[in-house]
Enzyme design. Sequence first.
Site, PDB file in Angstrom:
ATOM      1  N   SER A   5       0.836  -1.210   0.000  1.00 35.24           N
ATOM      2  CA  SER A   5       0.000   0.000   0.000  1.00 35.24           C
ATOM      3  C   SER A   5       0.873   1.264   0.000  1.00 35.24           C
ATOM      4  CB  SER A   5      -0.958  -0.040   1.186  1.00 35.24           C
ATOM      5  OG  SER A   5      -1.931   0.959   1.075  1.00 35.24           O
ATOM      6  N   HIS A  19      -6.399  -5.899  -1.356  1.00 34.35           N
ATOM      7  CA  HIS A  19      -5.434  -4.802  -1.252  1.00 34.35           C
ATOM      8  C   HIS A  19      -4.335  -5.324  -0.336  1.00 34.35           C
ATOM      9  CE1 HIS A  19      -3.891  -0.730  -1.090  1.00 34.35           C
ATOM     10  NE2 HIS A  19      -3.957  -0.720   0.219  1.00 34.35           N
ATOM     11  N   ASP A  30      -8.118  -3.309  -7.113  1.00 36.84           N
ATOM     12  CA  ASP A  30      -7.611  -2.982  -5.775  1.00 36.84           C
ATOM     13  C   ASP A  30      -8.696  -2.271  -4.957  1.00 36.84           C
ATOM     14  OD1 ASP A  30      -6.384  -1.117  -3.782  1.00 36.84           O
ATOM     15  OD2 ASP A  30      -4.558  -2.128  -4.449  1.00 36.84           O
TER      16      ASP A  30
END
Length: 442
Positions: free
Chosen positions: A194, A358, A291
Amino acid sequence: MIGPSNLRWVIFLALALIGSYPLRVIHSLGDGRNHGQKQKQQQRLLVPMTLVRNASSLGAVCLDGSPPAYHIHRGFGSGLHNWLLQFEGGGWCNDVASCLERSRSRRGSTRLMNKLEVFSGILSDDPTMNPDFYNWNRVKLRYCDGASFGGDSEYKNGSTVLFFRGQRIWDAIMVDLFSEGFLLAQKVFLSGCSAGGLATFLHCDDLAQLIPPNASIKCMSDAGFFLDVGDITGNNTISLFFRGVVNLQGVQKNLQAICRSFQDYLYQCFFPQYSLPYIRTPYFILNSAYDVYQFHHIFVPPSADPRGHWNHCKLNPAECTGDQINILQGFRYKMLAALRRFENSMNGGMFINSCFAHCQSELQETWFAPDSPRVHNKTIAEVVGDWYFERNVTKEVDCPYPCDLTCHNLIPAAQGPRRCNVGASVTIKRIRMLILLFLVLL
Ligand SMILES: *[C@@H]1O[C@H](CO)[C@@H](O)[C@H](O)[C@H]1NC(C)=O
Ligand SMILES: *[C@@H]1O[C@H](CO)[C@@H](O)[C@H](O)[C@H]1NC(C)=O
Ligand SMILES: *[C@@H]1O[C@H](CO)[C@@H](O)[C@H](O)[C@H]1NC(C)=O
Ligand SMILES: *[C@@H]1O[C@H](CO)[C@@H](O)[C@H](O)[C@H]1NC(C)=O
Ligand SMILES: *[C@@H]1O[C@H](CO)[C@@H](O)[C@H](O)[C@H]1NC(C)=O
Ligand SMILES: *[C@@H]1O[C@H](CO)[C@@H](O)[C@H](O)[C@H]1NC(C)=O
């Protein structure tokens, strides 16, 4: 009868039916009953926090002024001199108010962080769970600056002070790791998830300059390929947001010089798609084409859907309308288009699957497990390992949703990540809650 002490439980359970947080509580009640599961949890590798030494002399501090930190688990055997560095993720802050709030949370202060981190997936020390990197030195770099380890500035107004020292934190951690054996590194792998995946784009080539002369280095971004894309109303939500992060925190000067010289605006080099073409170190892009962070916060942010037409679709892809799926296919198409040039690179690797997820490298169930996600029948761990060690061709792009039956859709709710494989399992949990509520009322 509902006594005053029961009342708290009733409110708690009633909230559970609406909100998502208590679902996780029920989940752990379930785990408690299941003996096998509990034993498995106790076996999880927990690694204690190390505060970075001498950090304050380098001005390397978290948003609130607390010292930066990492977690290290030593390598052994053939991995003794190999190093996996993993940036923690966790969003960004783009203005004084949001950074101030962050500085008072675990995202901006090591004082408020958990001091033990679970090392699983790519950080696991078990060869059956992490076949290629289990015996490496594995380091998790804690994220407490709010600008992907990229800022260098501070804010002062009266008694309010905020430190934007991401770049110095990165430097101080590396100085510290050199005294921990990094000086003898042979193979290096810089990774992150991330906002931490985005940090790999900022620091991959820096690190290549730092490693010992004979060492080799490769980098991977997991769920860090944040696209410069308008939201569904055509608003530049993410580019305005990133511009705020970069300007507030003084990230400009730490963005790659060559990228900066080619863009209209410096902040654009914070977007991976603009910096990637100038990065010389071999790269692996691991991302879902749907995502969920980008879907929920960038492509369909609440500001673009004030009436909540997308709420059901966000929580469960099976509930998306045909139009919504078409719009999501458009997002996937843009991601693949942004990666087209990279797809032809000699030494690059990619795994772009079609799951609603994610970050897939740190969770055991998505990294390497009998039922973990696959593309062309290969798990993420296998493809990443094949690429790192140059064993095989390693650019895998999945077919579009809903073709992939191996996905673990990990849909976050408002209060943190929650598993949501299928609507049905949630319904079962809610029914369980209703029964519990009923028992409490009795
Ligand atoms: C910390 O800094 C001092 C002075 O700059 C230096 O003498 C010492 O070796 C440093 N310690 C570490 C662990 O780097
Ligand atoms: C400083 O804080 C005061 C009071 O909180 C506020 O009114 C002012 O706008 C702030 N100044 C700056 C430069 O942020
Ligand atoms: C550098 O790498 C080569 C080939 O891998 C090896 O033969 C050599 O001994 C290494 N040199 C040092 C100083 O580690
Ligand atoms: C565009 O985004 C900005 C910032 O989030 C917001 O203030 C504005 O209302 C948005 N405009 C539209 C048309 O959604
Ligand atoms: C997929 O790979 C597994 C081993 O990882 C193998 O057992 C299985 O037969 C493969 N399936 C297909 C359809 O190739
Ligand atoms: C390389 O990948 C191909 C296709 O995915 C597969 O058939 C082959 O067995 C792989 N080779 C090795 C050495 O893993």
